[in-house]
Structure formats: structure tokens, C-alpha cells
Write an enzyme that holds these catalytic residues in place. Structure first.
Site, mmCIF file in Angstrom:
data_model
loop_
_atom_site.group_PDB
_atom_site.id
_atom_site.type_symbol
_atom_site.label_atom_id
_atom_site.label_comp_id
_atom_site.label_asym_id
_atom_site.label_seq_id
_atom_site.Cartn_x
_atom_site.Cartn_y
_atom_site.Cartn_z
ATOM 1 N N SER A 3 0.827 -1.202 0.000
ATOM 2 C CA SER A 3 0.000 0.000 0.000
ATOM 3 C C SER A 3 0.868 1.261 0.000
ATOM 4 O O SER A 3 1.571 1.536 -0.958
ATOM 5 C CB SER A 3 -0.951 -0.043 1.202
ATOM 6 O OG SER A 3 -1.934 0.956 1.085
ATOM 7 N N LYS A 25 -13.178 9.572 -6.371
ATOM 8 C CA LYS A 25 -12.312 10.748 -6.264
ATOM 9 C C LYS A 25 -10.966 10.391 -5.632
ATOM 10 O O LYS A 25 -9.907 10.800 -6.119
ATOM 11 C CB LYS A 25 -13.002 11.838 -5.443
ATOM 12 C CG LYS A 25 -14.193 12.482 -6.129
ATOM 13 C CD LYS A 25 -14.818 13.551 -5.244
ATOM 14 C CE LYS A 25 -16.004 14.209 -5.931
ATOM 15 N NZ LYS A 25 -16.638 15.249 -5.079
#
Length: 333
Positions: free
Chosen positions: A113, A153
């Protein structure tokens, strides 16, 4: 009777003296021309990426610049973390005035990540055997997918961020984007074959040896790394940073939140000052661990709590408990 020295002997002595001076000068010149390998500062970095880690790495890079270190090595092992803290660290890497290397290690470590962003943003990216990188899709704080429009977004913003990092460091853009949009994860050999990392190294010493002589762009200038044989200085978190970083563990933060809630509750039910003070501390530390309370604000709250406790000590008999709590809160703040 004085011994007479012939002119030929004088000339011979002069030639010997000139030769000795020439050898001495050449030795000094060679010593001056030999590169000063200097020091390399290693920043051991593990656990969740949070605001404590961001501050620690920023200060470590700044320290390396001040000390004139040859390079900084971030020894990375992370499951991921805060996207905002990740951006702060990436910004520190991209704007660093000293070469920054990331080594995902030791064996068994991962740059998952957020760790993917930190690795790709380094001047030199490296991984140890039996490590992995990727799975950089953004998720919510509770580990779930971010829903609907907000999720789209955040995803688009994250893709743009990793794209700009890959372009800046000359790494494969499609490979980098795939770790975000498709949560792809790669072994060290796969990442090396794709050109996402530069070096596969068994240790930091191996990394420094392989990186020696590489050309990297630092603050707009091409710099040749001089790291082989450099002195290695490990600069870990100070005890206070390590303590706050420990709070980023969701389990610990949740326990502190629970203790804080019940501490305040019991203080309201049966005033005794002890549970109230401990509850206030626990709540502030819990919100730091959750990442919802910036360090500066947390410091101000602790100082404000200290002032309140000092004022209460003047009006309430607590046996010194309020004063002790105030001193602890003020010191932490």
C-alpha cells in the site's frame, strides 16, 4: 678536522631531497583526490505509515543534509497507512537535497500500500529477497472500500499521485498504476524485471556496494553515489516517537479510546480525579493513534489540560494528584 663534502655529493643529496619531496607531494595529492565516502544514515522504519513516521523520516533526511551524509537509507517494512502521511514522506523524498535510498528489508518484509509510494519515490529503490511490494488501492480507515463518488475521487487522486512519482523517478507508469487500480502485488524479482526497483540486495551493506557509482538527480543536479565502504549510522526513533508510533496500532488505539471513555464516565459518576485524569490522557492518545488529531493540536490540548489541572489544584484538595497529572500533561504537550 672537518670533512670536506664534494660538489658531486651535494648534487646527489639535492636530487634525493627533491625526489623525497615529490613522493610526499604525490602521496598527499592522491589522498586529497581519493573520494571521501563519508557516512550513510539508516532510518529503520516499520509499522503503519502515520504522522509520527512522517515527522521521523523528514527530520532524519534533514539531519543527513545538515551532517553532509553521502546518502540516506530508509529500511522499510510496512503494511501501509495514512495517505496524507504518505504524501508528506513522498514530498520529503522528492525534494531531498541528499540521495535517498529505500531498502525493503530484511527478508520477509513488505512495502504494501503506502510503502509502494515510498519505495518508488526514492532515488534508488531496492528490495531484499523474499519481500513484496504493491496492493496500493486506497481503502477507508476500517479496511473497507471507500463507497461511491468519494471512493472514485480518492482513487483518481491516488492514481495521479503514483503516476507523477513514477514519471519523476523514471519508473514504469503502467506497473505503478496497476498497484493502485487493480491492487497488484509483486515479488522482488518481478519488480526488478519490470524496472520498478533498481537493486536486489541481501543487506544494506550489499545495497551500498551495488549502488556505488550510480548517477542520480538530487536537487536538479546529477550526482554520483559514493557509498561503497561508507560508515553506516543507524538513527532510530527516539523513545517518545516510538511510543506515539505504537499508538497507530488500531487495537491499541481502540483500547485507549475505551479506557478513556470509561475513565471520564466513572469520573462523572464518582469524582476521584484519578479516573478523570487517566481518561483524558487516554482519549487524547487514542485520537493521536487514530490519526484524527494532528500532533500540534494534541500538544496544545495536553498543555491546556495541564493548565486546568494546575488551576484545580489551587482550589481542590487532591493530595497532589492534580499537580502530578498537570506536570505529565505539560511535559507531553
Amino acid at each position: 678536522m672537518a670533512r670536506r663534502i664534494s660538489p658531486l655529493a651535494v648534487v646527489r643529496y639535492l636530487f634525493l631531497l627533491v625526489g623525497a619531496l615529490a613522493l610526499l607531494a604525490s602521496g598527499v595529492g592522491a589522498q586529497e583526490d581519493s573520494p571521501d565516502r563519508g557516512r550513510v544514515i539508516v532510518l529503520p522504519t516499520s509499522g503503519v505509515v502515520d504522522q509520527i513516521m512522517a515527522e521521523y523520516l523528514r527530520s532524519g533526511i534533514d539531519r543527513a543534509v545538515r551532517d553532509g551524509a553521502a546518502a540516506v537509507v530508509i529500511e522499510l517494512d510496512t503494511p501501509g497507512g495514512s495517505l496524507e502521511s504518505t504524501r508528506e514522506i513522498v514530498q520529503a523524498e522528492l525534494s531531498a537535497e541528499v540521495p535517498v535510498m529505500v531498502w525493503v528489508g530484511p527478508a520477509g518484509a513488505r512495502a504494501a500500500s503506502a510503502g509502494t509510494f515510498l519505495t518508488l519515490a526514492a532515488h534508488v529503490a531496492s528490495m531484499a529477497p523474499a519481500t513484496n511490494i504493491g496492493a496500493a488501492t486506497p481503502i477507508s480507515a476500517d479496511g473497507q472500500d471507500i463507497p461511491e463518488d468519494l471512493g472514485e475521487k480518492v482513487l483518481n487522486d491516488t492514481v495521479a499521485t503514483i503516476t507523477s512519482i513514477a514519471e519523476e523517478r523514471g519508473r514504469p507508469v503502467e506497473w505503478a498504476v496497476g498497484t493502485v487500480t487493480e491492487a497488484r502485488s509483486y515479488t522482488v524479482d518481478e519488480a526488478l524485471a519490470a524496472g520498478a526497483i533498481d537493486i536486489k540486495a541481501d543487506s544494506i551493506e550489499d545495497l551500498l556496494a551495488q549502488a556505488d557509482g550510480m548517477m542520480v538527480e538530487v536537487a536538479g543536479e546529477e550526482v554520483a553515489l559514493q557509498t561503497a565502504g561508507a560508515e553506516v549510522e543507524r538513527l532510530g526513533m527516539n523513545p517518545f516517537q516510538a511510543f506515539l508510533h505504537l499508538l497507530s496500532d488500531p487495537n491499541i488505539a481502540f483500547i485507549l479510546f475505551t479506557l478513556g471513555f470509561y475513565g471520564i464516565f466513572f469520573e462523572l459518576q464518582n469524582p476521584n480525579y484519578v479516573t478523570g485524569i487517566l481518561g483524558a490522557f487516554a482519549l487524547i492518545l487514542a485520537f493521536i493513534g487514530f490519526g484524527s488529531l494532528p500532533l500540534n493540536i494534541a500538544g496544545l490540548l495536553l498543555i491546556a489540560l495541564a493548565v486546568i489541572l494546575f488551576v484545580l489544584e489551587l482550589t481542590v484538595t487532591s493530595g497532589g494528584l492534580l499537580t502530578i497529572g498537570g506536570l505529565v500533561a505539560f511535559a507531553l504537550g
